[in-house]
Design a protein around this motif. Structure first.
Motif, PDB file in Angstrom:
ATOM      1  N   ARG A 155       0.877  -1.178   0.000  1.00 29.31           N
ATOM      2  CA  ARG A 155       0.000   0.000   0.000  1.00 29.31           C
ATOM      3  C   ARG A 155       0.907   1.218   0.000  1.00 29.31           C
ATOM      4  N   MET A 156       0.448   2.267  -0.642  1.00 32.21           N
ATOM      5  CA  MET A 156       1.284   3.418  -0.908  1.00 32.21           C
ATOM      6  C   MET A 156       0.659   4.684  -0.337  1.00 32.21           C
ATOM      7  N   ALA A 157       1.507   5.644  -0.073  1.00 31.04           N
ATOM      8  CA  ALA A 157       1.012   6.899   0.492  1.00 31.04           C
ATOM      9  C   ALA A 157       1.918   8.050   0.093  1.00 31.04           C
ATOM     10  N   TRP A 158       1.372   9.224   0.201  1.00 32.37           N
ATOM     11  CA  TRP A 158       2.123  10.470   0.058  1.00 32.37           C
ATOM     12  C   TRP A 158       2.034  11.228   1.386  1.00 32.37           C
ATOM     13  N   PHE A 159       3.173  11.713   1.817  1.00 28.72           N
ATOM     14  CA  PHE A 159       3.270  12.590   2.968  1.00 28.72           C
ATOM     15  C   PHE A 159       3.994  13.849   2.512  1.00 28.72           C
ATOM     16  N   GLU A 205       3.383  15.363   7.473  1.00 29.13           N
ATOM     17  CA  GLU A 205       1.925  15.401   7.397  1.00 29.13           C
ATOM     18  C   GLU A 205       1.424  14.419   6.341  1.00 29.13           C
ATOM     19  N   PHE A 206       0.431  13.657   6.718  1.00 32.25           N
ATOM     20  CA  PHE A 206      -0.198  12.735   5.775  1.00 32.25           C
ATOM     21  C   PHE A 206      -0.962  13.509   4.709  1.00 32.25           C
ATOM     22  N   VAL A 207      -0.877  13.041   3.459  1.00 30.49           N
ATOM     23  CA  VAL A 207      -1.596  13.682   2.370  1.00 30.49           C
ATOM     24  C   VAL A 207      -2.647  12.741   1.774  1.00 30.49           C
ATOM     25  N   ALA A 208      -2.209  11.550   1.345  1.00 30.85           N
ATOM     26  CA  ALA A 208      -3.129  10.609   0.702  1.00 30.85           C
ATOM     27  C   ALA A 208      -2.521   9.212   0.734  1.00 30.85           C
ATOM     28  N   ALA A 209      -3.392   8.205   0.661  1.00 31.31           N
ATOM     29  CA  ALA A 209      -2.921   6.821   0.653  1.00 31.31           C
ATOM     30  C   ALA A 209      -3.851   5.968  -0.189  1.00 31.31           C
ATOM     31  N   ILE A 210      -3.302   4.867  -0.679  1.00 36.96           N
ATOM     32  CA  ILE A 210      -4.072   3.977  -1.530  1.00 36.96           C
ATOM     33  C   ILE A 210      -3.704   2.541  -1.202  1.00 36.96           C
ATOM     34  N   SER A 211      -4.703   1.679  -1.221  1.00 38.47           N
ATOM     35  CA  SER A 211      -4.480   0.283  -0.883  1.00 38.47           C
ATOM     36  C   SER A 211      -3.752  -0.447  -2.010  1.00 38.47           C
ATOM     37  N   MET A 212      -3.404  -1.681  -1.734  1.00 36.93           N
ATOM     38  CA  MET A 212      -2.623  -2.478  -2.688  1.00 36.93           C
ATOM     39  C   MET A 212      -3.314  -2.616  -4.034  1.00 36.93           C
ATOM     40  N   SER A 213      -4.617  -2.815  -4.003  1.00 35.40           N
ATOM     41  CA  SER A 213      -5.361  -2.984  -5.254  1.00 35.40           C
ATOM     42  C   SER A 213      -5.960  -1.681  -5.761  1.00 35.40           C
ATOM     43  N   GLY A 214      -5.897  -0.655  -4.924  1.00 31.81           N
ATOM     44  CA  GLY A 214      -6.461   0.625  -5.311  1.00 31.81           C
ATOM     45  C   GLY A 214      -7.918   0.803  -4.945  1.00 31.81           C
TER      46      GLY A 214
END
Length: 127
Positions: free
Chosen positions: A32-36, A45-54
């Motif tokens: 799973r991926m994210a942007w900080f 600061e957390f910005v956005a995240a997405i699961s493994m499958s999206g």
């Protein structure tokens, strides 16, 4: 996994940027991926995240309605489309990856959950 972020730059308020984060390896879909983001002297600061499958996506309140996270598992890349940028979006943006399987959004928002980090790409929004 190694992460390489790109796409930052200088943009005027109201403009757009698209950040990319390319991952090495063949198991990108297992992360799973994210942007900080981080401003010098301030906490990350957390910005956005997405699961493994999206299929699960989470945003910080500051990003909702303006930013869109997406991923292309075939290209081993996660994106952050940023529209209607504001001066307060100025920061270094980092992508992050975690192989931990979680179902609660709180884990997606927690930087301590992520094992791998990119080098950061700088975004500057002028007023």
């Amino acid at each position: 996994v190694q992460l390489q972020a790109s796409g930052g730059g200088l943009v005027q308020a109201g403009g757009s940027l698209r950040l990319s984060c390319a991952a090495s390896g063949r198991t990108f879909s297992s992360y799973r991926m994210a942007w900080f983001r981080q401003v010098p002297g301030k906490e990350r600061e957390f910005v956005a995240a997405i699961s493994m499958s999206g299929d699960r996506i989470y945003y910080a309140d500051s990003a909702k309605g303006r930013f869109t996270i997406s991923r292309d598992n075939a290209k081993n890349t996660v994106y952050l489309q940023m529209n209607s940028l504001k001066p307060e979006d100025t920061a270094v943006y980092y992508c992050a990856a975690s192989s931990k399987i979680r179902y609660s959004g709180s884990y997606y928002r927690d930087g301590h959950e992520y094992d791998y980090w990119g080098q950061g790409t700088e975004v500057t929004v002028s007023s």
